[in-house]
Design a protein around this motif. Structure first.
Motif, mmCIF file in Angstrom:
data_model
loop_
_atom_site.group_PDB
_atom_site.id
_atom_site.type_symbol
_atom_site.label_atom_id
_atom_site.label_comp_id
_atom_site.label_asym_id
_atom_site.label_seq_id
_atom_site.Cartn_x
_atom_site.Cartn_y
_atom_site.Cartn_z
ATOM 1 N N TRP A 58 -2.644 1.041 -5.958
ATOM 2 C CA TRP A 58 -3.261 1.555 -4.656
ATOM 3 C C TRP A 58 -3.510 3.082 -4.807
ATOM 4 O O TRP A 58 -3.020 3.742 -5.575
ATOM 5 C CB TRP A 58 -2.164 1.613 -3.411
ATOM 6 C CG TRP A 58 -1.948 0.114 -2.935
ATOM 7 C CD1 TRP A 58 -1.312 -0.582 -3.303
ATOM 8 C CD2 TRP A 58 -2.936 -0.403 -1.970
ATOM 9 N NE1 TRP A 58 -1.211 -1.885 -2.487
ATOM 10 C CE2 TRP A 58 -2.246 -1.796 -1.861
ATOM 11 C CE3 TRP A 58 -4.152 -0.036 -1.462
ATOM 12 C CZ2 TRP A 58 -2.751 -2.473 -0.729
ATOM 13 C CZ3 TRP A 58 -4.655 -0.907 -0.335
ATOM 14 C CH2 TRP A 58 -4.031 -2.097 -0.298
ATOM 15 N N SER B 225 0.763 -1.014 -0.144
ATOM 16 C CA SER B 225 -0.034 0.064 -0.099
ATOM 17 C C SER B 225 0.871 1.186 -0.163
ATOM 18 O O SER B 225 2.094 1.094 0.497
ATOM 19 C CB SER B 225 -0.909 0.039 0.948
ATOM 20 O OG SER B 225 -0.339 -0.156 2.486
ATOM 21 N N TYR C 129 -8.727 -0.983 -10.316
ATOM 22 C CA TYR C 129 -8.011 -1.902 -11.116
ATOM 23 C C TYR C 129 -9.008 -2.027 -12.394
ATOM 24 O O TYR C 129 -9.872 -1.307 -12.675
ATOM 25 C CB TYR C 129 -8.359 -3.157 -10.424
ATOM 26 C CG TYR C 129 -9.842 -3.748 -10.034
ATOM 27 C CD1 TYR C 129 -10.679 -4.398 -10.975
ATOM 28 C CD2 TYR C 129 -10.265 -3.294 -8.740
ATOM 29 C CE1 TYR C 129 -12.003 -4.847 -10.425
ATOM 30 C CE2 TYR C 129 -11.906 -3.698 -8.630
ATOM 31 C CZ TYR C 129 -12.357 -4.333 -9.526
ATOM 32 O OH TYR C 129 -13.672 -4.730 -9.143
ATOM 33 N N LEU D 184 -8.082 0.573 -3.914
ATOM 34 C CA LEU D 184 -7.324 -0.060 -4.693
ATOM 35 C C LEU D 184 -8.365 0.327 -6.307
ATOM 36 O O LEU D 184 -9.568 0.125 -6.067
ATOM 37 C CB LEU D 184 -7.363 -1.613 -4.820
ATOM 38 C CG LEU D 184 -6.055 -2.150 -3.904
ATOM 39 C CD1 LEU D 184 -6.497 -3.517 -3.435
ATOM 40 C CD2 LEU D 184 -4.961 -1.912 -4.482
ATOM 41 N N TYR E 103 -3.423 -2.967 -11.661
ATOM 42 C CA TYR E 103 -4.216 -2.469 -10.431
ATOM 43 C C TYR E 103 -3.214 -1.648 -9.885
ATOM 44 O O TYR E 103 -1.895 -1.574 -10.199
ATOM 45 C CB TYR E 103 -4.565 -3.385 -9.582
ATOM 46 C CG TYR E 103 -3.482 -4.092 -8.767
ATOM 47 C CD1 TYR E 103 -3.172 -3.687 -7.528
ATOM 48 C CD2 TYR E 103 -2.865 -5.130 -9.393
ATOM 49 C CE1 TYR E 103 -2.199 -4.382 -6.785
ATOM 50 C CE2 TYR E 103 -1.825 -5.757 -8.767
ATOM 51 C CZ TYR E 103 -1.483 -5.668 -7.567
ATOM 52 O OH TYR E 103 -0.466 -6.171 -6.984
#
Length: 142
Positions: A63, A6, A72, A70, A61
């Motif tokens: 963060w 993250s 994506y 997230l 994807y």
């Protein structure tokens, strides 16, 4: 595959990664799928939790800047009526796999919070899009 901490490394408590592994915590028994999904692994230990269930799998994807969600990218699924018709046509025809070409699918950009179960569709992108980048403010994609 493609693991990513993250964004806020100092307070990071999750590692995201892509996998085709079965979800052993699901209510119904699930086999490993052929599509990549995002999984979240607590850095303090424990089992990874499946975060997405995209029909066509995850292409890319990242963060969000605050590490609360997230984003994506996934291929847009065919409408159910079209998908069932395509399956019927495939059952009736001999398809040479070296010649068959699938209809190009547009891409969908989704957002899901780390504690949420329902994703939010942000936008639909052209079919050639395979990856994206998020600016540091989290307000624009490229």
């Amino acid at each position: 595959r493609n693991c990513d901490w993250s964004s806020d490394v100092c307070s990071s408590d999750l590692l995201a990664f892509l996998s085709t592994r079965p979800d052993l915590t699901a209510k119904e028994e699930e086999e490993a799928s052929e599509t990549l999904q995002i999984w979240l692994l607590p850095t303090e230990g424990g089992e990874a939790k499946k975060s997405t269930s995209a029909l066509k799998g995850i292409l890319d994807y990242c963060w969000s800047p605050d590490s609360a969600s997230l984003l994506y990218l996934t291929p847009e699924p065919h409408p159910k009526s079209l998908e069932s018709r395509r399956k019927e046509e495939h059952d009736d025809l001999f398809i040479d796999p070296t010649v068959e070409h699938d209809t190009p699918l547009r891409r969908q950009l989704w957002r899901i919070g780390t504690e949420e179960e329902k994703p939010e569709l942000l936008c639909v992108l052209p079919c050639g899009t395979e990856e994206f980048a998020l600016d540091p403010t989290g307000k624009r994609i490229a």
